[in-house]
Design a protein around this motif. Structure first.
Motif, mmCIF file in Angstrom:
data_model
loop_
_atom_site.group_PDB
_atom_site.id
_atom_site.type_symbol
_atom_site.label_atom_id
_atom_site.label_comp_id
_atom_site.label_asym_id
_atom_site.label_seq_id
_atom_site.Cartn_x
_atom_site.Cartn_y
_atom_site.Cartn_z
ATOM 1 N N THR A 241 0.867 -1.171 0.017
ATOM 2 C CA THR A 241 0.208 -0.016 -0.022
ATOM 3 C C THR A 241 0.934 1.194 -0.046
ATOM 4 O OG1 THR A 241 -1.689 -1.151 1.425
ATOM 5 C CG2 THR A 241 -1.913 1.357 1.212
ATOM 6 N N PRO A 242 0.774 1.803 -1.069
ATOM 7 C CA PRO A 242 1.648 3.187 -1.220
ATOM 8 C C PRO A 242 1.285 4.331 -0.085
ATOM 9 C CG PRO A 242 0.195 3.003 -2.924
ATOM 10 C CD PRO A 242 -0.007 1.816 -2.269
ATOM 11 N N VAL A 243 2.025 5.043 0.239
ATOM 12 C CA VAL A 243 1.648 6.326 1.163
ATOM 13 C C VAL A 243 2.092 7.763 0.360
ATOM 14 C CG1 VAL A 243 1.731 4.838 3.357
ATOM 15 C CG2 VAL A 243 3.832 6.066 2.405
ATOM 16 N N ILE A 244 2.415 7.447 -0.747
ATOM 17 C CA ILE A 244 2.460 8.644 -1.617
ATOM 18 C C ILE A 244 1.693 8.430 -2.892
ATOM 19 C CG2 ILE A 244 4.969 9.152 -0.687
ATOM 20 C CD1 ILE A 244 5.931 8.169 -3.431
ATOM 21 N N THR A 245 1.753 9.720 -3.511
ATOM 22 C CA THR A 245 1.039 9.588 -4.796
ATOM 23 C C THR A 245 1.612 8.977 -5.843
ATOM 24 O OG1 THR A 245 1.306 12.039 -5.493
ATOM 25 C CG2 THR A 245 -0.283 11.710 -4.016
ATOM 26 N N ASN A 246 1.049 8.609 -6.866
ATOM 27 C CA ASN A 246 1.635 7.987 -8.257
ATOM 28 C C ASN A 246 2.435 9.173 -8.702
ATOM 29 O OD1 ASN A 246 0.160 6.176 -10.929
ATOM 30 N ND2 ASN A 246 2.344 6.297 -10.627
ATOM 31 N N GLU A 247 1.824 10.445 -8.846
ATOM 32 C CA GLU A 247 2.575 11.636 -9.341
ATOM 33 C C GLU A 247 3.708 11.741 -8.611
ATOM 34 O OE1 GLU A 247 -0.633 11.270 -8.785
ATOM 35 O OE2 GLU A 247 -1.445 11.177 -10.628
ATOM 36 N N GLU A 248 3.694 11.627 -7.428
ATOM 37 C CA GLU A 248 5.108 12.040 -6.443
ATOM 38 C C GLU A 248 6.155 11.048 -7.053
ATOM 39 O OE1 GLU A 248 7.259 13.752 -3.553
ATOM 40 O OE2 GLU A 248 5.966 14.385 -4.667
ATOM 41 N N GLN A 249 5.705 9.553 -6.937
ATOM 42 C CA GLN A 249 6.867 8.746 -7.232
ATOM 43 C C GLN A 249 7.251 8.757 -8.430
ATOM 44 O OE1 GLN A 249 5.873 4.651 -5.869
ATOM 45 N NE2 GLN A 249 7.323 3.744 -7.585
ATOM 46 N N ILE A 250 6.444 8.954 -9.324
ATOM 47 C CA ILE A 250 7.066 9.346 -10.805
ATOM 48 C C ILE A 250 7.969 10.587 -10.978
ATOM 49 C CG2 ILE A 250 6.469 9.965 -13.306
ATOM 50 C CD1 ILE A 250 3.945 8.141 -13.044
ATOM 51 N N ARG A 251 7.754 11.614 -10.194
ATOM 52 C CA ARG A 251 8.380 12.875 -10.072
ATOM 53 C C ARG A 251 9.973 12.602 -9.369
ATOM 54 N NH1 ARG A 251 10.341 16.322 -6.431
ATOM 55 N NH2 ARG A 251 8.978 15.500 -4.859
ATOM 56 N N LEU A 252 9.839 11.702 -8.325
ATOM 57 C CA LEU A 252 11.188 11.608 -7.683
ATOM 58 C C LEU A 252 11.872 10.452 -8.643
ATOM 59 C CD1 LEU A 252 9.514 10.805 -4.103
ATOM 60 C CD2 LEU A 252 11.223 12.625 -4.884
ATOM 61 N N ALA A 253 11.238 9.357 -9.348
ATOM 62 C CA ALA A 253 11.998 8.647 -10.205
ATOM 63 C C ALA A 253 12.611 9.394 -11.277
ATOM 64 C CB ALA A 253 11.121 7.583 -10.686
ATOM 65 N N VAL A 254 11.963 10.321 -11.862
ATOM 66 C CA VAL A 254 12.380 11.282 -13.068
ATOM 67 C C VAL A 254 13.503 11.940 -12.642
ATOM 68 C CG1 VAL A 254 11.880 12.996 -14.645
ATOM 69 C CG2 VAL A 254 10.255 11.083 -14.411
ATOM 70 N N GLU A 255 13.683 12.694 -11.536
ATOM 71 C CA GLU A 255 14.529 13.558 -10.777
ATOM 72 C C GLU A 255 15.981 12.856 -10.907
ATOM 73 O OE1 GLU A 255 13.376 15.140 -7.223
ATOM 74 O OE2 GLU A 255 12.067 16.568 -8.372
ATOM 75 N N ASN A 256 15.844 11.689 -10.246
ATOM 76 C CA ASN A 256 17.200 10.775 -10.169
ATOM 77 C C ASN A 256 17.658 10.346 -11.449
ATOM 78 O OD1 ASN A 256 17.834 10.359 -7.168
ATOM 79 N ND2 ASN A 256 15.720 10.725 -7.261
ATOM 80 N N ILE A 257 16.555 10.023 -12.262
ATOM 81 C CA ILE A 257 17.003 9.460 -13.545
ATOM 82 C C ILE A 257 17.815 10.479 -14.425
ATOM 83 C CG2 ILE A 257 16.295 8.662 -15.762
ATOM 84 C CD1 ILE A 257 14.108 7.078 -14.472
ATOM 85 N N VAL A 258 17.224 11.893 -14.463
ATOM 86 C CA VAL A 258 17.802 12.865 -15.097
ATOM 87 C C VAL A 258 19.127 13.298 -14.311
ATOM 88 C CG1 VAL A 258 17.900 15.560 -15.493
ATOM 89 C CG2 VAL A 258 15.857 13.866 -15.730
ATOM 90 N N LYS A 259 19.413 13.097 -12.962
ATOM 91 C CA LYS A 259 20.672 13.337 -12.344
ATOM 92 C C LYS A 259 21.624 12.412 -12.777
ATOM 93 C CE LYS A 259 19.991 14.051 -8.000
ATOM 94 N NZ LYS A 259 19.710 13.982 -6.611
ATOM 95 N N ILE A 260 21.327 10.954 -13.126
ATOM 96 C CA ILE A 260 22.492 10.102 -13.257
ATOM 97 C C ILE A 260 22.816 10.428 -14.763
ATOM 98 C CG2 ILE A 260 21.118 8.130 -13.988
ATOM 99 C CD1 ILE A 260 22.800 6.464 -12.442
ATOM 100 N N MET A 261 22.067 10.871 -15.641
ATOM 101 C CA MET A 261 22.289 11.139 -17.150
ATOM 102 C C MET A 261 22.827 12.577 -17.218
ATOM 103 S SD MET A 261 18.805 9.845 -18.974
ATOM 104 C CE MET A 261 18.498 8.082 -18.925
ATOM 105 N N GLY A 262 22.958 13.174 -15.926
ATOM 106 C CA GLY A 262 23.346 14.742 -16.322
ATOM 107 C C GLY A 262 25.041 14.643 -16.532
#
Length: 118
Positions: free
Chosen positions: A97-118
């Motif tokens: 059972t998630p305790v964050i929103t779907n949008e929040e999880q995607i946002r956090l994932a994207v931020e970290n993906i962009v960071k590693i590709m930076g």
């Protein structure tokens, strides 16, 4: 510079593909996934992300297969995230059972993906 990645089984398949094509890529992104292919001797940038509430991914196999990744891989655990929230396909049987929103999880994932590709 090319990266390849995937969610769940898609991430495992991306890692298997990289085992024979690592020279063509800069890195790998695993979302609720792990690599059964040995990439440990590559110079790939690897980011592994999963949610703290992920009950679908086999955590025992995840831990067993960490040795298949380069020593400097990056791991991120999204606090409150689940397996299904890397997409927008709704709940998944057996997931936590998630305790964050779907949008929040995607946002956090994207931020970290962009960071590693930076």
């Amino acid at each position: 510079e090319w990266y390849i990645g995937g969610h769940s089984l898609g991430g495992s398949m991306a890692a298997s593909y990289l085992a024979k094509n690592a020279a063509d890529y800069e890195g790998l992104v695993l979302l609720g996934s792990y690599s059964t292919a040995d990439l440990s001797q590559t110079d790939l940038d690897v980011l592994s992300i999963y949610g703290s509430e992920d009950k679908v991914m086999n955590h025992e196999k995840y831990d067993e297969n960490k040795s298949n990744l380069p020593d400097d891989y990056t791991e991120m655990i999204i606090d409150g995230g689940c397996h299904a929230y890397f997409g927008m396909y709704g709940e998944q049987d057996g997931d936590g059972t998630p305790v964050i929103t779907n949008e929040e999880q995607i946002r956090l994932a994207v931020e970290n993906i962009v960071k590693i590709m930076g």
